[in-house]
Scaffold this motif. Structure first.
Motif, PDB file in Angstrom:
ATOM      1  N   MET A  46      14.927  66.127  45.437  1.00 55.84           N
ATOM      2  CA  MET A  46      15.540  65.765  43.971  1.00 55.84           C
ATOM      3  C   MET A  46      14.620  66.150  42.841  1.00 55.84           C
ATOM      4  O   MET A  46      15.053  66.609  41.898  1.00 55.84           O
ATOM      5  CB  MET A  46      16.084  64.346  44.155  1.00 55.84           C
ATOM      6  N   GLU A  47      13.254  65.985  42.981  1.00 59.68           N
ATOM      7  CA  GLU A  47      12.529  66.075  42.041  1.00 59.68           C
ATOM      8  C   GLU A  47      12.303  67.602  41.722  1.00 59.68           C
ATOM      9  O   GLU A  47      12.285  68.271  40.467  1.00 59.68           O
ATOM     10  CB  GLU A  47      11.180  65.772  42.313  1.00 59.68           C
TER      11      GLU A  47
ATOM     12  N   SER B 256      18.716  54.624  45.234  1.00 62.66           N
ATOM     13  CA  SER B 256      17.669  55.095  44.376  1.00 62.66           C
ATOM     14  C   SER B 256      16.929  56.611  44.599  1.00 62.66           C
ATOM     15  O   SER B 256      16.018  56.691  43.890  1.00 62.66           O
ATOM     16  CB  SER B 256      16.728  53.955  44.242  1.00 62.66           C
ATOM     17  N   VAL B 257      17.464  57.114  45.705  1.00 60.25           N
ATOM     18  CA  VAL B 257      16.707  58.452  45.845  1.00 60.25           C
ATOM     19  C   VAL B 257      17.873  59.488  45.223  1.00 60.25           C
ATOM     20  O   VAL B 257      17.440  60.397  44.653  1.00 60.25           O
ATOM     21  CB  VAL B 257      16.728  58.641  47.201  1.00 60.25           C
ATOM     22  N   ILE B 258      19.071  59.427  45.618  1.00 60.55           N
ATOM     23  CA  ILE B 258      20.234  60.047  45.195  1.00 60.55           C
ATOM     24  C   ILE B 258      21.263  59.462  44.277  1.00 60.55           C
ATOM     25  O   ILE B 258      21.721  58.439  44.424  1.00 60.55           O
ATOM     26  CB  ILE B 258      21.003  60.880  46.398  1.00 60.55           C
ATOM     27  N   GLN B 259      21.339  60.234  43.262  1.00 58.03           N
ATOM     28  CA  GLN B 259      22.471  59.463  42.096  1.00 58.03           C
ATOM     29  C   GLN B 259      23.559  60.278  42.190  1.00 58.03           C
ATOM     30  O   GLN B 259      23.863  61.441  41.690  1.00 58.03           O
ATOM     31  CB  GLN B 259      21.670  59.641  40.610  1.00 58.03           C
TER      32      GLN B 259
ATOM     33  N   MET C 202      20.304  65.698  37.796  1.00 56.50           N
ATOM     34  CA  MET C 202      19.845  64.378  38.707  1.00 56.50           C
ATOM     35  C   MET C 202      21.002  63.821  39.027  1.00 56.50           C
ATOM     36  O   MET C 202      20.913  63.014  39.969  1.00 56.50           O
ATOM     37  CB  MET C 202      19.214  63.464  37.605  1.00 56.50           C
TER      38      MET C 202
ATOM     39  N   CYS D  53      13.264  63.406  50.404  1.00 52.76           N
ATOM     40  CA  CYS D  53      14.322  63.653  49.967  1.00 52.76           C
ATOM     41  C   CYS D  53      14.308  63.302  48.465  1.00 52.76           C
ATOM     42  O   CYS D  53      14.571  64.383  47.654  1.00 52.76           O
ATOM     43  CB  CYS D  53      15.383  62.613  50.402  1.00 52.76           C
ATOM     44  N   ALA D  54      13.343  62.487  48.075  1.00 54.92           N
ATOM     45  CA  ALA D  54      13.090  62.221  46.653  1.00 54.92           C
ATOM     46  C   ALA D  54      12.321  63.692  46.042  1.00 54.92           C
ATOM     47  O   ALA D  54      12.779  63.978  45.030  1.00 54.92           O
ATOM     48  CB  ALA D  54      12.175  61.172  46.440  1.00 54.92           C
TER      49      ALA D  54
ATOM     50  N   ARG E  96      12.916  59.283  53.056  1.00 57.08           N
ATOM     51  CA  ARG E  96      13.252  59.043  51.799  1.00 57.08           C
ATOM     52  C   ARG E  96      12.208  59.623  50.575  1.00 57.08           C
ATOM     53  O   ARG E  96      12.659  60.376  49.643  1.00 57.08           O
ATOM     54  CB  ARG E  96      13.334  57.403  51.497  1.00 57.08           C
ATOM     55  N   ALA E  97      10.913  59.561  50.984  1.00 57.54           N
ATOM     56  CA  ALA E  97       9.868  60.447  50.239  1.00 57.54           C
ATOM     57  C   ALA E  97      10.450  61.911  50.286  1.00 57.54           C
ATOM     58  O   ALA E  97      10.285  62.506  48.954  1.00 57.54           O
ATOM     59  CB  ALA E  97       8.562  59.982  50.489  1.00 57.54           C
TER      60      ALA E  97
ATOM     61  N   ARG F  26      15.398  68.485  39.616  1.00 55.59           N
ATOM     62  CA  ARG F  26      15.249  67.927  38.259  1.00 55.59           C
ATOM     63  C   ARG F  26      14.378  68.998  37.557  1.00 55.59           C
ATOM     64  O   ARG F  26      14.662  69.339  36.268  1.00 55.59           O
ATOM     65  CB  ARG F  26      14.843  66.495  38.210  1.00 55.59           C
TER      66      ARG F  26
END
Length: 331
Positions: free
Chosen positions: A56-57, A93-96, A66, A52-53, A49-50, A60
């Motif tokens: 996503m960062e 909470s990781v992918i919107q 996002m 993947c986050a 998850r980290a 962004r």
């Protein structure tokens, strides 16, 4: 009123790295980010998850994206469609996104190969497997058991057979082979028994082991009979995967069997032998390298799940706007 343009997120979560792309509803690719593995069996759920986050960062910070209308994730931890619970456990909470769909990385690679039409795909990277979609939409999978239970014809399988042959040759328990010298050089050791420390203290990464497959191929090209038998066995194993997919596809005319992964990318001999042998036995089948990277297959899935046609114009846009060209041969 002008309808708002849709944004799609496609992710290929391979065993080693993860690639994410964003496209609009015309097929124009707007962004690309690359990061570490999201395979939660390999790195653990928290780290996956980290990772993947972090991707996503990147999207962004560099591009401002996002939130997405649809997201499709190809996940190397899976060999099937993920349940809602599995998808939420990874992506919440990781992918919107309004819609999130998660399937195997082999599935999105297959979609990149066939655009949802009947066909199959043989993957040989660190691991190996085959996947096919029949005319009725049914999926069939062969292989993909992982390095402990199978993965015949994979880079890890080729490498381990090469390393074991090198040890046997060194101890005079098997045929003498140049692989013994190749092992010393590849692992930067001076004595064969130093492999014990390399493997068990604290343990060597699978990707490093799999990399030795390229050395086995080099040794085979130089005429080493032991290395050549290992490569020929890998071809035979991959052919069996392909034969099973051809059987599942039946007599579908113009069926395409794509091939994908580092073994095919780095060893033309394996690819050409597999292609020739399968096409000789099955005149209605075409074997070819994957023409688009798997993350484009994930975007194709986004279109289909949104009820939008993947037209020739969309495919041309995806191909023309993919950043830095296509890296479809690696895995």
């Amino acid at each position: 009123m002008i309808e708002k343009q849709k944004l799609f997120l496609g992710i290929d979560g391979g065993g080693t790295r993860t690639t994410a792309i964003v496209s609009d509803d015309s097929g124009r690719i707007l962004a690309k980010a690359v990061g570490h593995s999201i395979n939660y069996y390999s790195v653990g759920m928290d780290q996956a998850r980290a990772n993947c986050a972090a991707i996503m960062e990147q999207l962004r910070d560099q591009y401002g994206f996002m939130a997405f209308d649809s997201a499709v994730i190809g996940m190397s931890a899976l060999d099937r469609e993920a349940s809602e619970e599995e998808t939420l456990a990874f992506a919440s909470s990781v992918i919107q996104a309004s819609s999130i769909y998660m399937h195997s990385d082999s599935y999105v690679a297959l979609m990149a190969c066939t655009q949802g039409n009947p066909g199959g795909l043989i993957i040989s990277g660190t691991g190996s497997m085959g996947i096919a979609m029949q005319a009725n939409g049914e999926l069939s999978v062969v292989g993909g058991w992982g390095y402990l239970l199978g993965d015949q014809g994979s880079a890890h399988d080729i490498a381990m057979n090469g390393i074991k042959a090198a040890i046997a040759g060194y101890e005079q328990l098997g045929e003498e082979t140049y692989l013994s010298q190749y092992v010393l050089h590849y692992f930067a050791i001076h004595h064969m028994r130093e492999l014990i420390d390399v493997y068990y203290s604290p343990g060597v990464e699978r990707q490093l082991v799999a990399g030795f497959a390229t050395e086995v191929a080099k040794c085979a090209e130089q005429g080493d009979p032991v290395a050549k038998r290992i490569i020929d066995q890998a071809i035979h194993d991959l052919e069996k995967h392909a034969e099973m997919l051809v059987k599942k596809l039946g007599n579908y005319e113009g069926a395409r069997i794509g091939v994908y992964g580092g073994v095919f990318q780095h060893n033309r001999y394996i690819y050409e032998q597999l292609k020739r042998n399968i096409e000789t036995r099955h005149a209605h089948v075409e074997v070819g390298l994957l023409s688009h990277p798997p993350e484009i297959g994930a975007i194709i899935c986004c279109f289909q799940r949104a009820g939008m046609a993947v037209t020739e114009a969309v495919l041309q846009q995806l191909e023309a706007t993919y950043p830095d060209g296509s890296d479809a041969g690696s895995a």
